[in-house]
Scaffold this motif. Structure first.
Motif, PDB file in Angstrom:
ATOM      1  N   ASP A 177      55.700  27.359  -3.681  1.00  0.00           N
ATOM      2  CA  ASP A 177      55.180  29.239  -3.402  1.00  0.00           C
ATOM      3  C   ASP A 177      55.109  30.018  -4.260  1.00  0.00           C
ATOM      4  O   ASP A 177      56.079  30.166  -4.866  1.00  0.00           O
ATOM      5  CB  ASP A 177      56.282  29.416  -1.686  1.00  0.00           C
ATOM      6  CG  ASP A 177      56.451  28.232  -1.050  1.00  0.00           C
ATOM      7  OD1 ASP A 177      55.511  28.234  -0.434  1.00  0.00           O
ATOM      8  OD2 ASP A 177      57.627  28.162  -0.441  1.00  0.00           O
ATOM      9  N   MET A 185      51.630  31.155  -0.232  1.00  0.00           N
ATOM     10  CA  MET A 185      50.962  29.932  -0.256  1.00  0.00           C
ATOM     11  C   MET A 185      51.734  28.996  -0.965  1.00  0.00           C
ATOM     12  O   MET A 185      52.081  29.017  -2.031  1.00  0.00           O
ATOM     13  CB  MET A 185      49.446  30.689  -0.376  1.00  0.00           C
ATOM     14  CG  MET A 185      49.640  30.808  -1.948  1.00  0.00           C
ATOM     15  SD  MET A 185      48.112  31.315  -2.443  1.00  0.00           S
ATOM     16  CE  MET A 185      48.174  31.830  -4.134  1.00  0.00           C
ATOM     17  N   LYS A 186      51.445  27.780  -0.921  1.00  0.00           N
ATOM     18  CA  LYS A 186      51.401  26.886  -2.048  1.00  0.00           C
ATOM     19  C   LYS A 186      50.362  27.070  -3.595  1.00  0.00           C
ATOM     20  O   LYS A 186      48.918  26.669  -3.298  1.00  0.00           O
ATOM     21  CB  LYS A 186      51.281  25.892  -1.565  1.00  0.00           C
ATOM     22  CG  LYS A 186      51.943  25.008  -0.523  1.00  0.00           C
ATOM     23  CD  LYS A 186      54.032  25.207  -0.703  1.00  0.00           C
ATOM     24  CE  LYS A 186      54.697  24.359   0.225  1.00  0.00           C
ATOM     25  NZ  LYS A 186      56.281  25.150  -0.430  1.00  0.00           N
ATOM     26  N   THR A 230      50.598  35.163  -1.379  1.00  0.00           N
ATOM     27  CA  THR A 230      49.268  34.952  -0.898  1.00  0.00           C
ATOM     28  C   THR A 230      48.003  36.174  -1.478  1.00  0.00           C
ATOM     29  O   THR A 230      48.588  37.286  -1.477  1.00  0.00           O
ATOM     30  CB  THR A 230      48.995  34.815   0.545  1.00  0.00           C
ATOM     31  OG1 THR A 230      49.615  33.796   0.885  1.00  0.00           O
ATOM     32  CG2 THR A 230      47.674  34.926   0.619  1.00  0.00           C
TER      33      THR A 230
END
Length: 316
Positions: free
Chosen positions: A19, A1-2, A22
Motif C-alpha cells: 500500500d 492503493m497498491k 493514492t
C-alpha cells in the motif's frame, strides 16, 4: 492503493508490493486507473540506479500504462470519466492509480484495446520515431535489426516492411527466428560464433539497441550507410574511432523519443500514425507476457534474462 515500489537501488530483490497513498490531482491532471502497465528495459536501469528516476518516497518505477479516467481535474469538459487512454511518459506508473498531465494523455481509437495500447505504446512510438525521424529509409533499402524479435524489434520490423524496406535481423533462438520471419523479415540470423562473417557492408541501415554491438553494426552497415543507435540492453558501447566511421562515409544517428513527444498534438499525430498500422492490419504481434503487479519481481527477472520475446505487461 497498491503499488510495486522499492526503497533502495539494486537487483530485483529490492522490489516490494504493498500500500502507498493514492495520488491527488491538480486542475491540469487526470487520475487514471491502470489496467495494463508496460515494463521496459529502462525500468531495469532505474531500479539499478543507473537511469533517471522520479524522486518519490518510496520509489515507484514505470512510465507507461493504459487505463481509464477515474477523475478529471478542474472543470475541463473535454475529458470524460471512463475514457480509455494511454500514456508513455509519466512517472510512478507501477501502481493502481496514476496522476497524469492532460497533455500527456493519448486517446485510444475504436479497435485499439487497453491491452494492445499498453503492448505497443512506448515501444511502438519508439519504433515509429526510429523509422521515420532517424532512419528515413526509402522503399527497397536493406535494414538490419539487432534483437529483431524483441518488443521494439517486432514493431520496427513490421513498420519498415509496410514502408517497403527489406528487413533482416539477428536473434538468439529458432523460436524467436520463426516469430520474426512470420512477421515479414527476409532473413533472420541466429547468433553464434562467426554468424556475421558474410554480412559486412550489406545494409543501408542497422538498428542497434544492444549497445555493445555498435562496432559490429558499423561493420554491417554499407559505405554511406547509417547506424541508428537507441539503447544499451546488452551493455554500454565501446569507444568508436570516428576516423574509421568517416572513412566509410557512415552516419551514426541517435536520439531520445522525449525530444519528439513535446506536446499533446505531437503525441496525437505520432500515436495515430502508429495505430493506423495496426488498424489497417499491417502489424501483428505475438501476445504479451503478463504478470500480476504483485509479481513484478519475476517480471523484472524474465526481462533481464533475455529469454522473453515481445512485451511484458504488469496487471494491477
Amino acid at each position: 492503493m497498491k503499488a510495486l515500489y522499492f526503497n533502495e537501488f539494486g537487483d530485483s530483490s529490492v522490489l516490494k508490493y504493498g500500500d502507498v497513498p493514492t495520488p491527488t490531482i491538480t486542475k491540469d491532471e487526470l487520475l487514471v486507473k491502470t489496467s495494463d502497465i508496460g515494463l521496459n528495459f529502462a525500468d531495469i536501469y532505474r531500479r539499478r540506479g543507473t537511469y533517471h528516476l522520479e524522486k518519490h518516497t518510496p520509489y515507484i518505477n514505470g512510465y507507461e500504462a493504459a487505463g481509464t479516467i477515474e477523475k478529471v481535474g478542474g472543470t475541463d469538459s473535454s475529458w470524460h470519466i471512463g475514457e480509455a487512454i494511454l500514456f508513455v511518459d509519466v512517472p510512478l506508473a507501477n501502481a493502481e492509480y496514476v496522476a497524469i498531465p492532460k497533455e500527456n494523455a493519448i486517446r485510444l481509437p475504436q479497435g485499439i484495446s487497453l491491452k494492445l495500447a499498453a503492448t505497443i505504446g512506448l515501444q511502438g512510438l519508439t519504433a515509429d520515431f526510429l523509422a521515420h525521424d532517424l532512419a528515413k529509409n526509402k522503399p527497397g533499402d536493406k535494414a538490419f535489426i539487432h534483437g529483431i524479435s524483441g518488443g521494439v524489434g517486432q514493431i520496427l520490423s513490421q513498420i519498415l516492411t509496410a514502408d517497403g524496406v527489406q528487413v533482416y535481423g539477428s536473434t538468439s533462438t529458432q523460436d524467436k527466428q520463426r516469430i520474426a520471419l512470420n512477421e515479414g523479415a527476409k532473413d533472420v540470423f541466429i547468433r553464434h560464433p562467426h554468424w556475421d562473417d558474410k554480412l559486412a557492408s550489406k545494409f543501408t541501415t542497422v538498428f542497434d539497441g544492444v549497445g555493445r554491438t555498435l562496432p559490429l553494426s558499423l561493420k554491417l552497415a554499407s559505405r554511406r550507410g547509417k547506424v541508428v543507435f537507441f539503447g544499451m540492453a546488452g551493455g554500454n558501447p565501446p569507444k568508436i574511432d570516428l576516423l574509421e566511421v568517416m572513412g566509410k562515409s557512415q552516419t551514426i544517428a541517435t536520439g531520445d523519443l522525449w525530444d519528439y513527444l513535446t506536446s499533446f498534438d505531437e503525441r496525437k499525430k505520432r500515436s495515430q500514425r502508429l495505430f493506423d498500422y495496426f488498424l489497417n492490419g499491417k502489424i501483428h504481434l505475438s501476445s504479451p507476457t503478463t504478470f500480476k503487479l504483485a509479481e513484478g519481481r519475476q517480471a523484472h527477472e524474465l526481462l533481464e534474462s533475455g529469454k522473453s520475446s515481445g512485451k511484458i505487461l504488469l496487471v494491477p
